[in-house]
Design an enzyme around this catalytic site. Structure first.
Site, short mmCIF file in Angstrom:
data_model
loop_
_atom_site.label_atom_id
_atom_site.label_comp_id
_atom_site.label_asym_id
_atom_site.label_seq_id
_atom_site.Cartn_x
_atom_site.Cartn_y
_atom_site.Cartn_z
N GLU A 86 71.34 39.03 -18.66
CA GLU A 86 71.78 39.68 -19.91
C GLU A 86 73.31 39.65 -20.02
O GLU A 86 73.86 39.44 -21.09
CB GLU A 86 71.27 41.13 -19.96
CG GLU A 86 69.77 41.21 -20.16
CD GLU A 86 69.23 42.63 -20.06
OE1 GLU A 86 68.21 42.90 -20.70
OE2 GLU A 86 69.81 43.47 -19.34
N GLY B 64 63.27 43.76 -22.92
CA GLY B 64 62.88 45.16 -23.01
C GLY B 64 62.03 45.42 -24.23
O GLY B 64 61.76 44.53 -25.04
N LYS C 87 72.87 48.93 -18.61
CA LYS C 87 71.72 48.06 -18.80
C LYS C 87 71.09 47.74 -17.45
O LYS C 87 71.69 47.95 -16.42
CB LYS C 87 72.15 46.75 -19.50
CG LYS C 87 72.43 46.99 -20.99
CD LYS C 87 72.76 45.73 -21.77
CE LYS C 87 71.75 44.64 -21.66
NZ LYS C 87 70.38 45.02 -22.05
N GLY C 88 69.87 47.22 -17.52
CA GLY C 88 69.21 46.79 -16.29
C GLY C 88 67.98 47.60 -15.94
O GLY C 88 67.37 47.38 -14.90
N GLY D 206 65.24 47.20 -17.12
CA GLY D 206 64.17 46.20 -16.98
C GLY D 206 64.49 45.15 -15.93
O GLY D 206 63.76 44.17 -15.77
C1 5RP Z 1 66.62 45.24 -19.31
C2 5RP Z 1 67.51 46.07 -20.16
C3 5RP Z 1 66.93 46.65 -21.38
O1 5RP Z 1 67.65 46.18 -22.48
C4 5RP Z 1 67.02 48.15 -21.30
O2 5RP Z 1 66.34 48.56 -20.14
C5 5RP Z 1 66.42 48.82 -22.53
O3 5RP Z 1 65.05 48.64 -22.55
P1 5RP Z 1 64.12 49.23 -23.69
O4 5RP Z 1 64.50 48.57 -24.97
O5 5RP Z 1 62.72 48.88 -23.21
O6 5RP Z 1 64.31 50.73 -23.73
O7 5RP Z 1 68.67 46.26 -19.88
O8 5RP Z 1 67.27 44.82 -18.15
#
Ligand code: 5RP
Length: 224
Positions: free
Chosen positions: A104, A28, A95-96, A98
């Protein structure tokens, strides 16, 4: 001076990395800054090995010359630094966003310490305003969706240009709008018990430290 909260948090967390550690590399836009900082520290002599949580992070780590290993070499990580979409005062996480939640969570589960790096928008009283990502196998995803919906949420297949997005593991993501999740550990167990679900994006009992960057340049650290 303008400060970028995600950069402040991501770079602060990199200070916890020491020589000879096996480090989980999150995914992310916040974990990006951690990986970048670790690349700079490696150029100055830091000696670590990384395990990336996604193909995206693997590519960044390779570009930063971070030596990488896989679970065939160890099942123990000293420290993982990762982002989150939401985090509550008990350090339950969503989470997730991304799409990397499965790797993760495998990495987090095998890390002695999990540090979460976020901007202030991620700190919430209760999880649920951010739709919960759930990774499901493509076969029968419509039926899996129906079972998840019966828990009281509105799941939506994640699409890109009208086609389902494939995770690094070849699965689909359902984004499940619960509005509020009152008991994250129970919801996590209930969703994960549905056949067709690979893993849900609720992380309970996994985070040890939260680092929040602020736009005024300050960095807040929380431990349970
Ligand atoms: C990816 C995730 C990321 O850690 C979460 O989406 C946070 O992303 P960002 O730091 O871009 O805000 O879980 O699967």
């Amino acid at each position: 001076m303008t400060h970028i909260p995600k950069q402040l948090a991501g770079e602060r967390a990199a200070q916890y990395v020491e020589d000879d550690m096996i480090v989980g590399l999150g995914t992310g836009s916040t974990a990006f800054f951690t990986i970048q900082k670790l690349g700079q520290r490696i150029a100055q002599g830091l000696k670590i090995k990384g395990i990336p949580t996604s193909e995206q992070s693997r590519q960044q780590a390779l570009a930063e010359n971070i030596p990488l290993i896989d679970f065939d070499q160890t099942t123990h990580l000293d420290l993982t630094i990762d982002g989150a979409d939401e985090i509550d005062p008990q350090f339950n996480l969503t989470k997730g966003g991304g799409g990397a939640l499965l790797r993760e969570k495998i990495v987090a589960q095998n890390s002695a310490i999990e540090i979460i790096v976020v901007d202030p928008s991620k700190w919430v009283k209760h999880l649920g305003a951010y739709p919960l990502p759930v990774e499901v196998v493509p076969f029968g995803w419509q039926a899996t969706l129906k079972h998840i919906a019966q828990l009281g949420c509105k799941p939506k297949l994640r699409l890109l240009s009208n086609a389902p997005i494939l995770t690094d593991n070849g699965n689909y993501i359902l984004d499940c709008d619960f509005k509020t999740i009152t008991d994250p550990p129970t919801t996590e167990k209930t969703i994960n018990a549905i056949c067709g679900v690979v893993e849900c994006g609720l992380f309970t009992n996994l985070a040890h430290r939260v680092i929040i960057g602020h736009s005024d340049g300050t960095v807040e650290e929380k431990v349970l």
